[in-house]
Design a protein around this motif. Structure first.
Motif, mmCIF file in Angstrom:
data_model
loop_
_atom_site.group_PDB
_atom_site.id
_atom_site.type_symbol
_atom_site.label_atom_id
_atom_site.label_comp_id
_atom_site.label_asym_id
_atom_site.label_seq_id
_atom_site.Cartn_x
_atom_site.Cartn_y
_atom_site.Cartn_z
ATOM 1 N N CYS A 55 0.837 -1.205 0.000
ATOM 2 C CA CYS A 55 0.000 0.000 0.000
ATOM 3 C C CYS A 55 0.872 1.256 0.000
ATOM 4 C CB CYS A 55 -0.894 0.033 1.253
ATOM 5 S SG CYS A 55 -2.410 -0.899 1.063
ATOM 6 N N THR A 91 1.823 5.169 0.722
ATOM 7 C CA THR A 91 1.556 6.011 1.881
ATOM 8 C C THR A 91 0.465 7.018 1.530
ATOM 9 O OG1 THR A 91 3.174 7.662 1.252
ATOM 10 C CG2 THR A 91 3.961 5.852 2.627
ATOM 11 N N GLN A 92 -0.097 7.643 2.546
ATOM 12 C CA GLN A 92 -1.138 8.654 2.335
ATOM 13 C C GLN A 92 -0.584 9.789 1.458
ATOM 14 O OE1 GLN A 92 -2.279 11.179 5.655
ATOM 15 N NE2 GLN A 92 -4.410 10.669 5.300
ATOM 16 N N GLN A 93 0.665 10.135 1.693
ATOM 17 C CA GLN A 93 1.294 11.208 0.907
ATOM 18 C C GLN A 93 1.400 10.814 -0.571
ATOM 19 O OE1 GLN A 93 1.975 14.307 2.125
ATOM 20 N NE2 GLN A 93 2.245 14.724 -0.035
ATOM 21 N N LEU A 152 -0.552 8.728 -2.142
ATOM 22 C CA LEU A 152 -1.904 8.766 -2.721
ATOM 23 C C LEU A 152 -2.307 10.202 -3.035
ATOM 24 C CD1 LEU A 152 -3.890 6.129 -0.620
ATOM 25 C CD2 LEU A 152 -3.068 5.914 -2.952
ATOM 26 N N LEU A 153 -1.953 11.117 -2.124
ATOM 27 C CA LEU A 153 -2.235 12.539 -2.353
ATOM 28 C C LEU A 153 -1.498 13.032 -3.593
ATOM 29 C CD1 LEU A 153 -2.150 14.176 1.178
ATOM 30 C CD2 LEU A 153 -4.031 14.254 -0.444
ATOM 31 N N CYS A 176 -7.323 1.291 -0.919
ATOM 32 C CA CYS A 176 -6.618 2.419 -1.515
ATOM 33 C C CYS A 176 -7.432 3.058 -2.635
ATOM 34 C CB CYS A 176 -5.252 1.993 -2.033
ATOM 35 S SG CYS A 176 -4.103 1.631 -0.700
ATOM 36 N N ALA A 207 -9.913 5.251 -1.101
ATOM 37 C CA ALA A 207 -9.265 6.446 -0.567
ATOM 38 C C ALA A 207 -9.013 7.444 -1.691
ATOM 39 C CB ALA A 207 -7.962 6.079 0.120
ATOM 40 N N LEU A 244 -7.049 17.885 5.144
ATOM 41 C CA LEU A 244 -6.708 16.743 6.001
ATOM 42 C C LEU A 244 -6.258 17.219 7.371
ATOM 43 C CD1 LEU A 244 -4.794 14.217 3.722
ATOM 44 C CD2 LEU A 244 -6.918 13.816 4.945
#
Ligand code: ZN
Length: 117
Positions: A14, A16-18, A20-21, A46, A49, A66
């Motif tokens: 997966c 990271t959130q960063q 995906l951003l 994901c 998200a 966020l």
């Protein structure tokens, strides 16, 4: 490859959130973007998200949003804590009022009993 192994495989890769951003905001290189897209095809978590993040038209403002979410959650947690303290305060107050009423009632009964004699 059995299903269990596949599950472990998808969760360990997966992004990271960063990441995906960055993907939503189009900041990744073509290779990185391709990697994320491959993962999204495999991973419901994901892809959901990313769907949620893509829903925002002002994509540049997502990191701010966020941060605000986090801040609001912290604030909510703090208010909940305060509310709990208030509840215990009112419970204590209620017990004190009941005790005082019992004392007054006992005093009234004693007075009534004495004055009747
Ligand atoms: Zn994933």
């Amino acid at each position: 490859m059995n299903e269990e192994y596949q599950d472990i495989f998808t969760t360990t890769t997966c992004p990271t959130q960063q990441q995906l951003l960055d993907y939503v905001q189009g900041r990744l290189t073509a290779d990185e973007q391709h990697e994320v897209e491959l993962h999204l095809a495999d991973c419901d978590m994901c892809s959901e998200a990313v769907e949620g993040l893509s829903a925002f038209k002002e994509k540049e403002k997502i990191p701010v949003w966020l941060r605000q979410m986090k801040w609001q959650m912290l604030r909510k947690l703090r208010t909940n804590k305060r509310r709990k303290n208030q509840i215990s305060y009112f419970t204590e107050l209620g017990i004190i009022v009941i005790v005082i009423m019992f004392i007054l009632l006992a005093a009234f009964w004693t007075y009534h009993f004495v004055s009747n004699k």
